[in-house]
Design an enzyme around this catalytic site. Structure first.
Site, PDB file in Angstrom:
ATOM      1  CB  SER A 153      10.483  75.523   4.733  1.00 24.07           C
ATOM      2  OG  SER A 153      10.232  74.843   5.961  1.00 24.07           O
ATOM      3  CE  LYS A 187       7.752  76.322   7.852  1.00 27.99           C
ATOM      4  NZ  LYS A 187       8.902  75.425   8.079  1.00 27.99           N
ATOM      5  CB  SER A 228      12.987  74.347   7.929  1.00 24.55           C
ATOM      6  OG  SER A 228      13.119  73.741   6.661  1.00 24.55           O
TER       7      SER A 228
END
Length: 399
Positions: A112, A35, A136
């Site tokens: 996210s 990420k 997330s």
């Protein structure tokens, strides 16, 4: 990216910089993505925002979570998209495009950690690092039909990782199956603290009451029944005597205050382009007062005490990961914000209590995945992961 093709638009097209990994180790032969809030040496960290990306210089060292996977023999193949500043549960990013949800292409992938979940669900990588503040990792895992854990707070180092809300942020990862999840857990978590087996099952009645409707409840019933059969002395409790809505509000207050502390000065100084929903969240965050934050912190400690008293040292709590499946890609900003507020009613439990929670891909409803979650005592993450086999119908020997 260091792979040939990306049909789900999960990866960021940064210039390829080779990253060395150990020649052997417990994760040798696997690949992983990161990420884009975690530092990878040689790569910028763009955090899902155009100005952040433009200002970012290549990192000079790996985040510890990245280094742990490399040292265990896993091969890095690229950084993946994140929702803007990691402040989203839907994963939509109008700046760079929203990664596809491979399990439900007409629905959002969750955020996210959107690119991380998308890449794993599509089979492009075996493992992907993500972060979980308000859901997330757990949320995208539920939406995309994969496995995701929010670890015990501070058990996974977040050094060299962009913060959102420091007292709520955790680092996690995704895989498609529990076998690999457990192998990664051994690398990322080390040994659990000592404690008795987790054999006392608690069903959070108020969390299940938060489900959107009968189809969701029916879809989760087989997994719940497997757990009930394995733990026949299970009990049902109202987890939040004062209501999950009050816990959700305390969570949002803490998250907002700390998110503004982390990003507010930069936002005020640079006036960056922000998506409508993200800008709205930061506008609300800007207004949280010190007094409101202190009150919310007291509510957090009360909630934590309550959850820990229910768990003891041998219990685990069963909750739905989300109230329903992923919203459609056509959902408006207002609809996505409504969903976020609704979902945080359950997602806030583990966050406030700083406890591990694993989301398991056990059901499909409305043509899309829906996860079931287990919450365990602090630093019993690996014991909690192993219980997932029962919920998924993979256990052969019983608890």
């Amino acid at each position: 990216m260091l792979i040939d093709d990306d049909p789900v638009r999960a990866f960021i097209d940064y210039p390829d910089v080779p990253v060395a990994n150990a020649a052997d180790g417990p994760l040798a032969g696997t690949t992983f993505a990161v990420k884009d809030i975690f530092d990878v040496a040689g790569y910028p960290t763009g955090c899902g925002n155009p100005l952040k990306r433009a200002e970012a210089k290549p990192a000079t060292e790996h985040a510890p979570a990245v280094a742990a996977l490399l040292n265990a023999g896993s091969r890095f193949v690229g950084k993946v998209h994140t929702a803007e500043l990691a402040f989203s549960l839907d994963g939509v990013n109008s700046h760079f495009g929203t990664p596809l949800n491979p399990a439900a292409p007409d629905r959002v992938p969750g955020g996210s950690s959107s690119g991380s979940a998308s890449a794993v669900a599509a089979g492009l990588v075996d493992i992907a690092l993500g972060s979980d503040t308000g859901g997330s990792v757990r949320g995208p895992a539920s939406f995309c039909g994969i496995v995701g854990l929010r670890p015990t707070h501070e058990r996974v180092s977040l050094a060299n990782v962009m913060p959102l809300a420091e007292s709520l942020d955790t680092g996690g990862w995704f895989t498609r199956d529990l076998d690999l999840y457990e192998r990664v857990a051994a690398v990322m978590l080390g040994e659990d603290v000592a404690g008795p087996p987790l054999t006392r099952m608690i069903v959070a009645e108020d969390a299940f009451a938060n489900l959107a409707g009968d189809p969701e409840a029916t879809a989760l019933t087989p997994a719940l029944d497997r757990l009930k059969a394995a733990f026949p002395d299970w009990q049902s409790v109202i987890l939040a005597p004062d209501g999950l809505a009050s816990w959700q509000q305390a969570f949002r207050t803490i998250q907002g205050y700390e998110a503004w502390k982390a990003h507010g000065p930069w936002i005020e100084a640079r006036n960056p382009p922000l998506m409508e929903g993200v800008r709205g969240r930061f506008e609300i965050a800007r207004q949280v007062t010190d007094r409101q934050y202190r009150t919310a912190e007291a509510q957090r400690e009360s909630a934590r005490d309550r959850v820990l008293s229910v768990l003891g040292d041998d219990g685990f709590i069963v909750v739905p990961t989300f109230p329903t499946v992923a919203p459609r890609l056509t959902a408006s900003v207002a609809e996505l914000e409504k969903f976020r507020n609704y979902a945080l009613m359950v997602m806030c439990i583990a966050g406030l209590a700083r406890l591990p929670q694993i989301s398991l891909p056990v059901a499909t409803v409305h043509g899309a995945p829906l996860g079931l979650s287990l919450i365990g005592p602090p630093h019993r993450d690996r014991a909690l992961i192993s219980l997932g086999r029962i919920a998924m119908g993979e256990d052969r020997d019983g608890p």
